[in-house]
Design a protein around this motif. Structure first.
Motif, mmCIF file in Angstrom:
data_model
loop_
_atom_site.group_PDB
_atom_site.id
_atom_site.type_symbol
_atom_site.label_atom_id
_atom_site.label_comp_id
_atom_site.label_asym_id
_atom_site.label_seq_id
_atom_site.Cartn_x
_atom_site.Cartn_y
_atom_site.Cartn_z
ATOM 1 N N THR A 351 0.830 -1.213 0.000
ATOM 2 C CA THR A 351 0.000 0.000 0.000
ATOM 3 C C THR A 351 0.858 1.254 0.000
ATOM 4 O O THR A 351 0.614 2.211 -0.757
ATOM 5 N N HIS A 355 1.350 3.991 -3.133
ATOM 6 C CA HIS A 355 1.121 5.430 -2.943
ATOM 7 C C HIS A 355 2.324 6.245 -3.435
ATOM 8 O O HIS A 355 2.159 7.283 -4.080
ATOM 9 N N ARG A 359 2.168 8.684 -6.694
ATOM 10 C CA ARG A 359 2.051 10.059 -6.183
ATOM 11 C C ARG A 359 2.535 11.052 -7.238
ATOM 12 O O ARG A 359 3.567 10.853 -7.855
#
Length: 360
Positions: A351, A355, A359
């Motif tokens: 996770t 991200h 991003r």
């Protein structure tokens, strides 16, 4: 010794200071079968259970004798004085059960998953002073279980309880239904005054495992047991493998060890505080190590982003898991525990890296 502390008064009056025992066949089959079992267990159980309507996953199986069986249960009460319990899945079932003076109505796992069905049952039960227990849903969803309870509570039913019968699992395990003990533990913490009954018959699906599961339930402060009992279980019309004979029921109950919830002895309190302090220190170290591990996972995420590499690396994950299982075994840690722990760590790492990579 008191097992039933902080419970609703009506339940204390019913069970006294011992775990409540609910026993009887999975299904009512014939008038003679129902009465024979009842007479055999009348000195071991407080409540006699028998399925009148049996929800089946696939058509063609035995789905219960229907309303005629309620008359057989009435004869049980007349002959033995035992209270009566059966499963209800519709408003019609409720009306028939109430008309035949059934003392405890429970909502089964397949029904609990359907809020519309639970609401229909709750509406049909308005105004009753009967005991109503709700089994956990087939899937491990605490919110769904609580939601069913709240629908019954909102209907004004006062004598409410929970039944833990385990949860369906796709993976192969030694039990018919996975206990997922943390879920009923969380339930007890949230509703300490509501009785919680364990159903080791449905958890195990195997009469040889009932004793160990029943003991674990009592060690976790469950308030009672529901154990399927049949005079000739191997010839039972449903769930033959998980039913015990009355003699086996007596053996299970006699071997159970009842433990105090706590102790006020100074020596116990002193030792317990010493152990808890050590655990608190270790937990803090674990969190620090997890923080360090996640920081490294973040750095790996940045490297993957720079080199345009996918987040998931299946071969590396399998390598880690196999290694940890092996080292876990060397350190006398259960494989299921190690697998769950490192799956959680891996999921969090994935996770975080996802991200980082996505991003903007």
């Amino acid at each position: 010794m008191t097992k039933i502390s902080e419970k609703a008064l009506w339940f204390k009056e019913l069970s006294g200071d011992k775990p409540l025992v609910i026993a009887g066949p999975c299904s009512a089959e014939t008038p003679d079968q129902v009465l024979e079992i009842a007479h055999a267990i009348k000195n071991m159980a407080t409540i006699y259970r028998a399925g009148i309507w049996k929800p089946r996953t696939r058509p063609g199986g035995f789905e219960g004798v229907g309303a005629i069986g309620l008359k057989w249960l009435q004869q049980v009460k007349n002959d033995t004085g035992l209270l009566l319990a059966t499963e209800v899945a519709t408003a019609e079932h409720v009306d028939l059960a109430l008309a035949h003076d059934i003392d405890l109505l429970w909502i089964g796992a397949r029904t609990t998953v359907n809020p519309f069905a639970v609401q229909e049952i709750a509406d049909a039960l308005k105004g009753t002073d009967k005991m109503v227990f709700i089994k956990n849903p087939v899937n491990p969803d605490l919110s769904l279980w609580i939601g069913g309870f709240e629908r019954l509570q909102n209907a004004g039913i006062k004598k409410l309880g929970f039944i833990h019968r385990g949860f369906s699992s796709y993976e192969k395990i030694k039990y018919r239904n996975k206990p997922e003990w943390q879920i009923p533990i969380d339930l007890q913490i949230r509703f300490p005054e509501i009785p919680l009954i364990n159903d080791p018959s449905h958890i195990t699906g195997n009469r040889d495992l009932i004793q160990q599961v029943a003991q674990k339930a009592l060690d976790l402060n469950f308030d009672g047991l529901m154990i399927e009992t049949h005079c000739t279980p191997d010839s039972a019309w449903s769930d033959a493998a998980q039913q015990v004979t009355p003699m086996q029921l007596g053996a299970v109950l006699s071997e159970l060890v009842l433990r105090d919830i706590s102790s006020h002895e100074d020596s116990y309190l002193h030792e317990m505080q010493r152990y808890r302090t050590r655990i608190d220190d270790i937990d803090t170290q674990i969190l620090k190590l997890l923080k360090d591990r996640m920081q490294i996972a973040d750095e790996i995420g940045l490297l993957k982003k720079a080199k345009n590499v996918s987040v998931l690396q299946p071969e590396r994950w399998q390598e880690v898991l196999i290694k940890m299982k092996r080292e876990g075994k060397e350190n006398k840690l259960g494989e299921a525990f190690i697998t769950s722990l490192f799956k959680a760590i891996h999921d969090e790492s994935i996770t975080r890296q996802d991200h980082i990579i996505n991003r903007k």
